[in-house]
Design an enzyme around this catalytic site. Sequence first.
Site, PDB file in Angstrom:
ATOM      1  N   LYS A 157      10.079 -34.939  78.491  1.00 11.57           N
ATOM      2  CA  LYS A 157      11.327 -34.369  79.015  1.00 11.57           C
ATOM      3  C   LYS A 157      11.523 -32.930  78.522  1.00 11.57           C
ATOM      4  CE  LYS A 157      12.868 -37.701  81.624  1.00 11.57           C
ATOM      5  NZ  LYS A 157      12.603 -37.561  83.075  1.00 11.57           N
ATOM      6  N   ASP A 173       1.659 -41.398  96.345  1.00 19.41           N
ATOM      7  CA  ASP A 173       1.354 -41.384  94.912  1.00 19.41           C
ATOM      8  C   ASP A 173       1.636 -39.968  94.415  1.00 19.41           C
ATOM      9  OD1 ASP A 173       0.299 -41.353  92.407  1.00 19.41           O
ATOM     10  OD2 ASP A 173      -1.686 -42.100  92.969  1.00 19.41           O
ATOM     11  N   TYR A 225       8.217 -40.077  75.767  1.00 19.45           N
ATOM     12  CA  TYR A 225       9.149 -39.859  76.868  1.00 19.45           C
ATOM     13  C   TYR A 225       9.953 -38.574  76.635  1.00 19.45           C
ATOM     14  CZ  TYR A 225      13.304 -40.890  79.791  1.00 19.45           C
ATOM     15  OH  TYR A 225      14.338 -40.843  80.691  1.00 19.45           O
ATOM     16  N   GLN A 250      15.216 -47.011  89.731  1.00 17.65           N
ATOM     17  CA  GLN A 250      16.652 -47.248  89.523  1.00 17.65           C
ATOM     18  C   GLN A 250      17.501 -46.152  90.167  1.00 17.65           C
ATOM     19  OE1 GLN A 250      18.233 -46.626  85.610  1.00 17.65           O
ATOM     20  NE2 GLN A 250      20.004 -47.937  85.941  1.00 17.65           N
ATOM     21  N   ILE A 305      21.727 -44.768  82.393  1.00 21.14           N
ATOM     22  CA  ILE A 305      22.429 -44.958  83.675  1.00 21.14           C
ATOM     23  C   ILE A 305      22.662 -46.444  83.908  1.00 21.14           C
ATOM     24  CG2 ILE A 305      22.346 -44.604  86.171  1.00 21.14           C
ATOM     25  CD1 ILE A 305      20.627 -42.152  85.706  1.00 21.14           C
ATOM     26  N   ASP A 315       7.504 -43.489  97.732  1.00 21.57           N
ATOM     27  CA  ASP A 315       7.234 -44.202  96.482  1.00 21.57           C
ATOM     28  C   ASP A 315       5.781 -44.638  96.509  1.00 21.57           C
ATOM     29  OD1 ASP A 315       9.096 -45.456  94.146  1.00 21.57           O
ATOM     30  OD2 ASP A 315       7.376 -46.757  94.511  1.00 21.57           O
TER      31      ASP A 315
HETATM   32  N1  SER Z   1      17.474 -44.531  80.099  1.00 22.16           N
HETATM   33  C1  SER Z   1      16.368 -43.862  79.483  1.00 22.16           C
HETATM   34  C2  SER Z   1      15.688 -44.730  78.495  1.00 22.16           C
HETATM   35  O1  SER Z   1      16.342 -45.544  77.881  1.00 22.16           O
HETATM   36  C3  SER Z   1      16.835 -42.635  78.778  1.00 22.16           C
HETATM   37  O2  SER Z   1      16.899 -41.582  79.666  1.00 22.16           O
HETATM   38  O3  SER Z   1      14.523 -44.580  78.301  1.00 22.16           O
END
Ligand code: SER
Length: 321
Positions: free
Chosen positions: A144, A51, A140, A12, A170, A34
């Site tokens: 981060k 990769d 996730y 994205q 985003i 990519d």
């Molecule tokens: N847009 C991401 C998600 O929803 C958050 O950084 O996982």
Amino acid sequence: MKKILIIGAGGQIGSEMVPFLRSIYGPSNVIATDVRECKSLAEDGPFEVLDALNATNMASVVARHHVDTIFNLVALLSAVGERNPQMAWGVNMGALMNSLEVARQHHCALFTPSSIGAFGPSSPKDKTPQDTIMQPTTIYGICKVTGELLGNYYNHKYGLDTRSIRFPGIISNKTLPGGGTTDYAVEIYYDAIKRGKYTCAVPRDVYMDMIYMPDALKAVVELMEADPAKLRHRNSFNIASMSFTPEIIAAEIKKHIPEFEMSYDIDPVKEEIARSWPNSLDDTCAREEWGWQPDWNLERMTVDMLDAVRRKFEAEKAAAE
Ligand code: SER
């Protein structure tokens, strides 16, 4: 930034970051890579299949193209990560560690996005400060936070020029996000145009920070061009431009498509994630250290998104006829 390598360019962010950077720094100076072929990115500049989990190949692309700046945009997002946490850790951290090491060995600057997902239920909910409790409950978010700490560590230990932004959800109209909790705020525009209705997986009352892609692209370039002496934060910067609930964005769309209907079919995983994230971030440090200022709000973005998605839909229809 003179020679830029984008890793994960087909996603994205990358699919819009590449043309944006090429328009500023020159097409031949932005090398898109990519794990899959991406025809559109190969049309107007260098593209290679790479990769990100293969450090040797990454180093070879960096050396061959004399890269001085790496953008690591590889990530499995929050909701999809919960389906396979081991894979999410492997991909997200593997790509990051390789980027850090290749950047260190080849003296490159490194940009890696962080996210609102780096915060968790114990972080302050409203105007979440730059420096506060960060105990995310998703894999996730854990990736981060770890990434932020590693960025800080490599800067401190090796003098690596690491920079990062904690992105809100985003919203964009070129490439769809996949597997994120904030995806609803993109899908809603597509379904509003195509079907006049949308079924939302996130509860109507949950606030999350969002940003329109043009602001996200501008933020990255401004941060990467900022005077390093002014940057006190090397982990990652909060940025903010708009915060809304599903109900609020639906009402905004209704102003343009009065017959638009919103219904809800709550995904419990997304609900738990969304409720664990901040309602809104405090972006004072980004404003002070590198001059961050958003251009877009919900009203203007909605006009632009509906127009862009409508044109895309009509072009697809015309091509199919
Ligand atoms: N847009 C991401 C998600 O929803 C958050 O950084 O996982």
